[in-house]
Write a protein that holds these residues in place. Structure first.
Motif, PDB file in Angstrom:
ATOM      1  N   LYS A 158       1.037  -1.190  -0.178  1.00  0.00           N
ATOM      2  CA  LYS A 158      -0.218  -0.015  -0.145  1.00  0.00           C
ATOM      3  C   LYS A 158       0.926   1.651   0.019  1.00  0.00           C
ATOM      4  CE  LYS A 158      -2.238  -2.089  -1.198  1.00  0.00           C
ATOM      5  NZ  LYS A 158      -3.025  -2.019  -2.189  1.00  0.00           N
ATOM      6  N   LEU A 159       1.710   1.849   1.217  1.00  0.00           N
ATOM      7  CA  LEU A 159       3.002   2.121   0.905  1.00  0.00           C
ATOM      8  C   LEU A 159       4.200   1.713   0.604  1.00  0.00           C
ATOM      9  CD1 LEU A 159       1.601   4.366   3.629  1.00  0.00           C
ATOM     10  CD2 LEU A 159       1.247   4.880   1.725  1.00  0.00           C
ATOM     11  N   ASN A 160       4.948   2.604  -0.464  1.00  0.00           N
ATOM     12  CA  ASN A 160       5.389   1.708  -0.831  1.00  0.00           C
ATOM     13  C   ASN A 160       7.518   2.421  -1.403  1.00  0.00           C
ATOM     14  OD1 ASN A 160       7.900   0.101  -1.849  1.00  0.00           O
ATOM     15  ND2 ASN A 160       6.394  -0.638  -3.402  1.00  0.00           N
ATOM     16  N   ILE A 161       7.445   2.723  -0.024  1.00  0.00           N
ATOM     17  CA  ILE A 161       8.506   3.803   0.024  1.00  0.00           C
ATOM     18  C   ILE A 161       9.848   3.151   0.033  1.00  0.00           C
ATOM     19  CG2 ILE A 161       9.390   5.769   0.964  1.00  0.00           C
ATOM     20  CD1 ILE A 161       6.611   6.701   2.240  1.00  0.00           C
ATOM     21  N   ASN A 162      10.806   3.441  -1.520  1.00  0.00           N
ATOM     22  CA  ASN A 162      12.009   2.651  -1.012  1.00  0.00           C
ATOM     23  C   ASN A 162      12.984   3.241  -1.490  1.00  0.00           C
ATOM     24  OD1 ASN A 162      10.734  -0.002  -1.554  1.00  0.00           O
ATOM     25  ND2 ASN A 162      10.542   0.736  -3.370  1.00  0.00           N
ATOM     26  N   GLY A 163      14.083   3.654  -0.328  1.00  0.00           N
ATOM     27  CA  GLY A 163      15.390   4.255  -0.219  1.00  0.00           C
ATOM     28  C   GLY A 163      15.218   5.854   0.139  1.00  0.00           C
ATOM     29  N   ALA A 164      13.922   6.234  -0.004  1.00  0.00           N
ATOM     30  CA  ALA A 164      13.212   7.879   0.010  1.00  0.00           C
ATOM     31  C   ALA A 164      14.188   8.243   1.201  1.00  0.00           C
ATOM     32  CB  ALA A 164      12.722   8.232  -0.313  1.00  0.00           C
ATOM     33  N   SER A 165      14.298   9.271   2.313  1.00  0.00           N
ATOM     34  CA  SER A 165      14.627   9.298   3.703  1.00  0.00           C
ATOM     35  C   SER A 165      13.806  10.020   4.324  1.00  0.00           C
ATOM     36  CB  SER A 165      16.237  10.140   3.394  1.00  0.00           C
ATOM     37  OG  SER A 165      16.747   8.903   3.283  1.00  0.00           O
ATOM     38  N   GLU A 166      13.412  10.176   5.513  1.00  0.00           N
ATOM     39  CA  GLU A 166      12.774  11.561   6.075  1.00  0.00           C
ATOM     40  C   GLU A 166      11.445  11.671   5.439  1.00  0.00           C
ATOM     41  OE1 GLU A 166      14.088  13.840   8.583  1.00  0.00           O
ATOM     42  OE2 GLU A 166      16.688  12.932   7.990  1.00  0.00           O
ATOM     43  N   TRP A 167      10.369  10.661   5.537  1.00  0.00           N
ATOM     44  CA  TRP A 167       9.420  10.548   5.176  1.00  0.00           C
ATOM     45  C   TRP A 167       8.175  10.535   6.041  1.00  0.00           C
ATOM     46  CZ3 TRP A 167       5.694  10.566   0.840  1.00  0.00           C
ATOM     47  CH2 TRP A 167       6.354  10.970  -0.592  1.00  0.00           C
ATOM     48  N   VAL A 168       7.511  10.968   6.639  1.00  0.00           N
ATOM     49  CA  VAL A 168       6.637  11.270   7.790  1.00  0.00           C
ATOM     50  C   VAL A 168       5.157  10.425   7.351  1.00  0.00           C
ATOM     51  CG1 VAL A 168       5.387  12.379   9.708  1.00  0.00           C
ATOM     52  CG2 VAL A 168       8.495  12.810   8.674  1.00  0.00           C
ATOM     53  N   VAL A 169       4.988   9.480   7.896  1.00  0.00           N
ATOM     54  CA  VAL A 169       4.033   9.052   7.892  1.00  0.00           C
ATOM     55  C   VAL A 169       2.819   8.717   8.704  1.00  0.00           C
ATOM     56  CG1 VAL A 169       2.068   6.212   6.902  1.00  0.00           C
ATOM     57  CG2 VAL A 169       4.398   7.010   5.470  1.00  0.00           C
ATOM     58  N   ARG A 170       1.578   9.329   9.095  1.00  0.00           N
ATOM     59  CA  ARG A 170       1.173   9.885  10.029  1.00  0.00           C
ATOM     60  C   ARG A 170      -0.583   9.917  10.079  1.00  0.00           C
ATOM     61  NH1 ARG A 170       3.808  15.019  11.149  1.00  0.00           N
ATOM     62  NH2 ARG A 170       2.878  16.321   9.912  1.00  0.00           N
ATOM     63  N   GLY A 171      -1.358   9.180  10.989  1.00  0.00           N
ATOM     64  CA  GLY A 171      -2.452   9.683  11.199  1.00  0.00           C
ATOM     65  C   GLY A 171      -3.389   8.995  10.373  1.00  0.00           C
ATOM     66  N   ASN A 172      -3.283   8.061   9.401  1.00  0.00           N
ATOM     67  CA  ASN A 172      -3.751   7.353   8.522  1.00  0.00           C
ATOM     68  C   ASN A 172      -4.211   6.562   8.388  1.00  0.00           C
ATOM     69  OD1 ASN A 172      -1.869   9.216   5.802  1.00  0.00           O
ATOM     70  ND2 ASN A 172      -0.754   8.431   6.919  1.00  0.00           N
ATOM     71  N   LEU A 173      -5.233   5.894   7.870  1.00  0.00           N
ATOM     72  CA  LEU A 173      -5.747   4.317   7.701  1.00  0.00           C
ATOM     73  C   LEU A 173      -5.597   3.631   7.435  1.00  0.00           C
ATOM     74  CD1 LEU A 173      -7.546   1.750   9.270  1.00  0.00           C
ATOM     75  CD2 LEU A 173      -9.342   3.732   7.937  1.00  0.00           C
ATOM     76  N   ILE A 174      -4.560   2.706   7.473  1.00  0.00           N
ATOM     77  CA  ILE A 174      -4.113   1.517   5.949  1.00  0.00           C
ATOM     78  C   ILE A 174      -5.215   0.461   6.275  1.00  0.00           C
ATOM     79  CG2 ILE A 174      -2.731   0.590   4.575  1.00  0.00           C
ATOM     80  CD1 ILE A 174      -0.903   2.947   5.633  1.00  0.00           C
ATOM     81  N   GLY A 175      -5.601  -0.332   5.690  1.00  0.00           N
ATOM     82  CA  GLY A 175      -6.526  -1.303   5.957  1.00  0.00           C
ATOM     83  C   GLY A 175      -6.845  -2.168   4.419  1.00  0.00           C
ATOM     84  N   ASP A 176      -7.812  -3.249   4.621  1.00  0.00           N
ATOM     85  CA  ASP A 176      -8.920  -4.308   3.651  1.00  0.00           C
ATOM     86  C   ASP A 176      -8.208  -4.300   1.995  1.00  0.00           C
ATOM     87  OD1 ASP A 176     -10.798  -4.488   5.366  1.00  0.00           O
ATOM     88  OD2 ASP A 176     -11.576  -3.081   5.365  1.00  0.00           O
ATOM     89  N   PHE A 177      -6.839  -4.702   2.683  1.00  0.00           N
ATOM     90  CA  PHE A 177      -6.151  -5.130   1.661  1.00  0.00           C
ATOM     91  C   PHE A 177      -5.108  -6.349   1.515  1.00  0.00           C
ATOM     92  CE2 PHE A 177      -2.725  -3.498   4.583  1.00  0.00           C
ATOM     93  CZ  PHE A 177      -1.836  -4.548   4.564  1.00  0.00           C
ATOM     94  N   GLU A 178      -5.191  -7.486  -0.311  1.00  0.00           N
ATOM     95  CA  GLU A 178      -5.069  -8.789   0.051  1.00  0.00           C
ATOM     96  C   GLU A 178      -4.750  -8.904  -1.161  1.00  0.00           C
ATOM     97  OE1 GLU A 178      -6.815 -13.182   0.800  1.00  0.00           O
ATOM     98  OE2 GLU A 178      -8.154 -11.173   0.633  1.00  0.00           O
ATOM     99  N   LYS A 179      -3.386  -9.245  -1.311  1.00  0.00           N
ATOM    100  CA  LYS A 179      -3.265 -10.160  -2.864  1.00  0.00           C
ATOM    101  C   LYS A 179      -3.864 -11.281  -3.129  1.00  0.00           C
ATOM    102  CE  LYS A 179       1.047 -10.867  -5.697  1.00  0.00           C
ATOM    103  NZ  LYS A 179       2.312 -11.036  -5.770  1.00  0.00           N
ATOM    104  N   GLY A 180      -4.246 -11.104  -4.212  1.00  0.00           N
ATOM    105  CA  GLY A 180      -5.501 -12.563  -4.284  1.00  0.00           C
ATOM    106  C   GLY A 180      -4.830 -13.108  -5.476  1.00  0.00           C
ATOM    107  N   GLY A 181      -3.317 -12.942  -6.216  1.00  0.00           N
ATOM    108  CA  GLY A 181      -3.031 -13.572  -7.300  1.00  0.00           C
ATOM    109  C   GLY A 181      -1.222 -13.731  -7.594  1.00  0.00           C
ATOM    110  N   GLY A 182      -1.107 -14.542  -8.482  1.00  0.00           N
ATOM    111  CA  GLY A 182       0.833 -15.333  -8.040  1.00  0.00           C
ATOM    112  C   GLY A 182       0.840 -16.133  -6.783  1.00  0.00           C
ATOM    113  N   ASP A 183       1.633 -15.308  -6.598  1.00  0.00           N
ATOM    114  CA  ASP A 183       2.610 -16.256  -5.403  1.00  0.00           C
ATOM    115  C   ASP A 183       1.309 -15.396  -3.744  1.00  0.00           C
ATOM    116  OD1 ASP A 183       3.596 -13.685  -4.751  1.00  0.00           O
ATOM    117  OD2 ASP A 183       5.601 -14.199  -5.089  1.00  0.00           O
TER     118      ASP A 183
END
Length: 186
Positions: A158-183
């Motif tokens: 859902k939040l794919n933050i790769n290699g970047a610095s000093e990100w702030v993630v706050r006060g979010n609702l992250i839910g109801d996710f699932e991978k239903g394919g592949g592996d």
């Protein structure tokens, strides 16, 4: 309309506020390119006056492809509507020099990764390899969900933050996710 929004983003200057009228906007294609830079004292905003009044429906591989600094996206409902889940990768893909991005008070549904952040292309300067990174982002007060399992072999993160610095993630609702394919691994 969608064409006007695309033009407003393309022509945006520091300090501009692009406020969408209430309604549903449908986008088709690859992405909405966000290339003009705001400034620390004059960011560029794309917003609705009130959450729930503007819906952006993306049949896009990547919704907003942000490669410039000092942008704010707020109060938007953003939905992935691609016919196949492998075609709706990101609502936001943030790359290279797109530092100091703010994504605030949005509802973002039905993407493999609602947010993808990674470095820009590598380049050589003074015989040294360099790469720009979109540091200093803020993800605040958003709802990030999927309405069903994602049918894809692609990563579901859902939040794919790769290699970047000093990100702030706050006060979010992250839910109801699932991978239903592949592996089924995300």
């Amino acid at each position: 309309n969608t064409k006007s929004l695309g033009q407003a983003i393309k022509n945006a200057k520091p300090g501009d506020a692009i406020t969408l009228k209430p309604g549903i906007y449908v986008f088709l294609g690859r992405s909405i390119s966000v290339r003009n830079s705001g400034r620390a004292d004059a960011p560029i905003a794309v917003r609705a006056e009130k959450l729930g009044t503007v819906t952006l429906r993306f049949d896009l591989l990547e919704g907003f492809l942000v490669s410039a600094p000092y942008w704010i996206f707020e109060n938007l409902e953003i939905e992935g509507i691609c016919p196949g889940d492998g075609k709706c990768e990101h609502a936001f893909h943030v790359v290279g020099k797109a530092h100091s991005l703010v994504i605030r008070n949005n509802r973002i549904h039905d993407f493999n990764a609602q947010l993808k952040v990674n470095g820009g292309r590598k380049y050589v300067k003074n015989n040294t390899i360099h790469q720009d990174w979109p540091d200093y982002g803020l993800i605040e007060g958003n709802t990030v969900t999927d309405r069903r399992a994602r049918r894809t072999s692609n990563p579901v993160t859902k939040l794919n933050i790769n290699g970047a610095s000093e990100w702030v993630v706050r006060g979010n609702l992250i839910g109801d996710f699932e991978k239903g394919g592949g592996d089924k691994i995300s």
